[in-house]
Design a protein around this motif. Structure first.
Motif, PDB file in Angstrom:
ATOM      1  N   UNK A  43      50.428  46.158  46.084  1.00 15.42           N
ATOM      2  CA  UNK A  43      50.951  44.795  46.169  1.00 15.42           C
ATOM      3  C   UNK A  43      50.419  43.954  45.016  1.00 15.42           C
ATOM      4  N   UNK A  44      49.148  44.093  44.704  1.00 11.06           N
ATOM      5  CA  UNK A  44      48.576  43.344  43.595  1.00 11.06           C
ATOM      6  C   UNK A  44      49.203  43.753  42.265  1.00 11.06           C
ATOM      7  N   UNK A  45      49.453  45.053  42.114  1.00 14.86           N
ATOM      8  CA  UNK A  45      50.084  45.528  40.882  1.00 14.86           C
ATOM      9  C   UNK A  45      51.498  44.962  40.733  1.00 14.86           C
ATOM     10  N   UNK A  46      52.269  44.964  41.834  1.00 10.93           N
ATOM     11  CA  UNK A  46      53.625  44.432  41.799  1.00 10.93           C
ATOM     12  C   UNK A  46      53.615  42.938  41.481  1.00 10.93           C
ATOM     13  N   UNK A  47      52.676  42.217  42.061  1.00 11.63           N
ATOM     14  CA  UNK A  47      52.577  40.781  41.781  1.00 11.63           C
ATOM     15  C   UNK A  47      52.245  40.540  40.318  1.00 11.63           C
ATOM     16  N   UNK A  48      51.410  41.390  39.753  1.00 10.54           N
ATOM     17  CA  UNK A  48      51.061  41.238  38.337  1.00 10.54           C
ATOM     18  C   UNK A  48      52.277  41.450  37.440  1.00 10.54           C
ATOM     19  N   UNK A  49      53.056  42.510  37.727  1.00 10.17           N
ATOM     20  CA  UNK A  49      54.256  42.765  36.934  1.00 10.17           C
ATOM     21  C   UNK A  49      55.287  41.664  37.099  1.00 10.17           C
ATOM     22  N   UNK A  50      55.376  41.102  38.288  1.00 12.63           N
ATOM     23  CA  UNK A  50      56.314  40.009  38.520  1.00 12.63           C
ATOM     24  C   UNK A  50      55.943  38.791  37.677  1.00 12.63           C
ATOM     25  N   UNK A  51      54.666  38.515  37.612  1.00 10.76           N
ATOM     26  CA  UNK A  51      54.211  37.387  36.796  1.00 10.76           C
ATOM     27  C   UNK A  51      54.498  37.641  35.320  1.00 10.76           C
TER      28      UNK A  51
END
Length: 304
Positions: A43-51
């Motif tokens: 989830x943290x990785x996905x949030x980082x890519x989204x940003x």
């Protein structure tokens, strides 16, 4: 002495009680994350890519607003042209009836342009503006060739209205204006908007295939019904409405198959009344003058 030692060891073996641990409360959000089939790291990785993606889009929009992308694209096109990726040759195939000058004027406008600057979608859209062109395929053949393949429409009839004649295809598309002597043996459709009824007329004639080859023309009457013209000169008036017209045409085909109506002394058939048919005979020819018959016989002529 031994007794005292055992008591001392017994006292040392007794462990002090552990402090009571606090029970951790799990929040609703934690329960939701635990229910998901993803780990917290995912989830943290996905949030980082989204940003990162959002920042990239914003940066691209800002650069485009500032004109940086256009300048970079033009510079890239210039480099491509210097490297030999420039339109030097234009190949057009599939043209037979279409006005070749119009096509070449449009396509050759792209010559000497860098390949990245050629808008092939626009070239295709401009070509499709010509009536004869049904489809066009435009492609780049690197490094220096622009290929255009033309698919032409086929003339199926002539549309006559207000003294004007135009070639049309089977779908009623106007191809070009022509003169009466240039139409050949194509069927002639008369009347305003008759070209828009070309598809419906063809479907109607397909229901009586035995008669279709004998039809040389049709008139769209009152924007509601057809009059058919045959090779032998007769006219068939059909009722309005697709179903009624089809039934009348099939009925006429059956009668012609039995009684041979076409090619006789009849010139007009009216089947607009579903209960009865009306036939009109050709006017009788005036009798030949007796004196001229005698003169003809003396000169060796044959009397009919």
């Amino acid at each position: 002495m031994a007794t005292t030692s055992r008591k001392a060891s017994t006292k040392r073996s007794v462990k002090a009680p552990r402090p009571r641990q606090k029970v951790r409360q799990i929040s609703v959000l934690d329960r939701v994350f635990q229910a998901l089939p993803f780990s917290e790291e995912d989830i943290q990785r996905a949030a980082t890519w989204l940003i990162i993606a959002a920042m990239t889009v914003l940066a691209f929009a800002a650069a485009q607003w500032a004109g940086l992308t256009t300048a970079a694209y033009l510079q890239y096109s210039d480099l491509a042209a210097r490297a030999g990726f420039q339109v030097e040759r234009v190949e057009v195939t599939g043209m037979e009836r279409v006005d070749q000058l119009k096509v070449y004027d449009l396509v050759l406008a792209e010559k000497d342009r860098a390949m990245p600057l050629v808008d092939i979608d626009k070239v295709r859209a401009d070509l499709l503006q010509y009536g004869w062109i049904q489809d066009a395929r435009v492609s780049r053949r690197l490094p220096d060739t622009l290929a255009v393949e033309i698919v032409e429409r086929k003339p199926a009839a002539v549309w006559q209205r207000d003294g004007k004649y135009s070639l049309i295809d089977a779908e009623g598309n106007v191809l070009e204006n022509v003169k009466l002597g240039e139409v050949g043996d194509l069927p002639v459709l008369n009347g305003a908007d008759a070209n828009r009824q070309a598809v419906a007329l063809n479907e109607l004639l397909d229901k009586a295939s035995a008669l279709k080859s004998q039809v040389t023309g049709a008139s769209w009457i009152g924007n509601r019904r057809w009059d058919l013209k045959f090779k032998s000169g007769e006219t068939l008036a059909l009722p309005e409405g697709e179903k009624a017209a089809a039934e009348a045409l099939l009925n006429f085909a059956r009668m012609d198959g039995i009684h041979r109506l076409l090619g006789r002394d009849l010139i007009h058939f009216d089947l607009r009344d579903p209960e009865r048919a009306y036939f009109r005979k050709a006017p009788k020819a005036a009798p030949a003058n007796a004196g001229s018959e005698t003169s003809s016989a003396k000169n060796g002529g044959t009397q009919a």
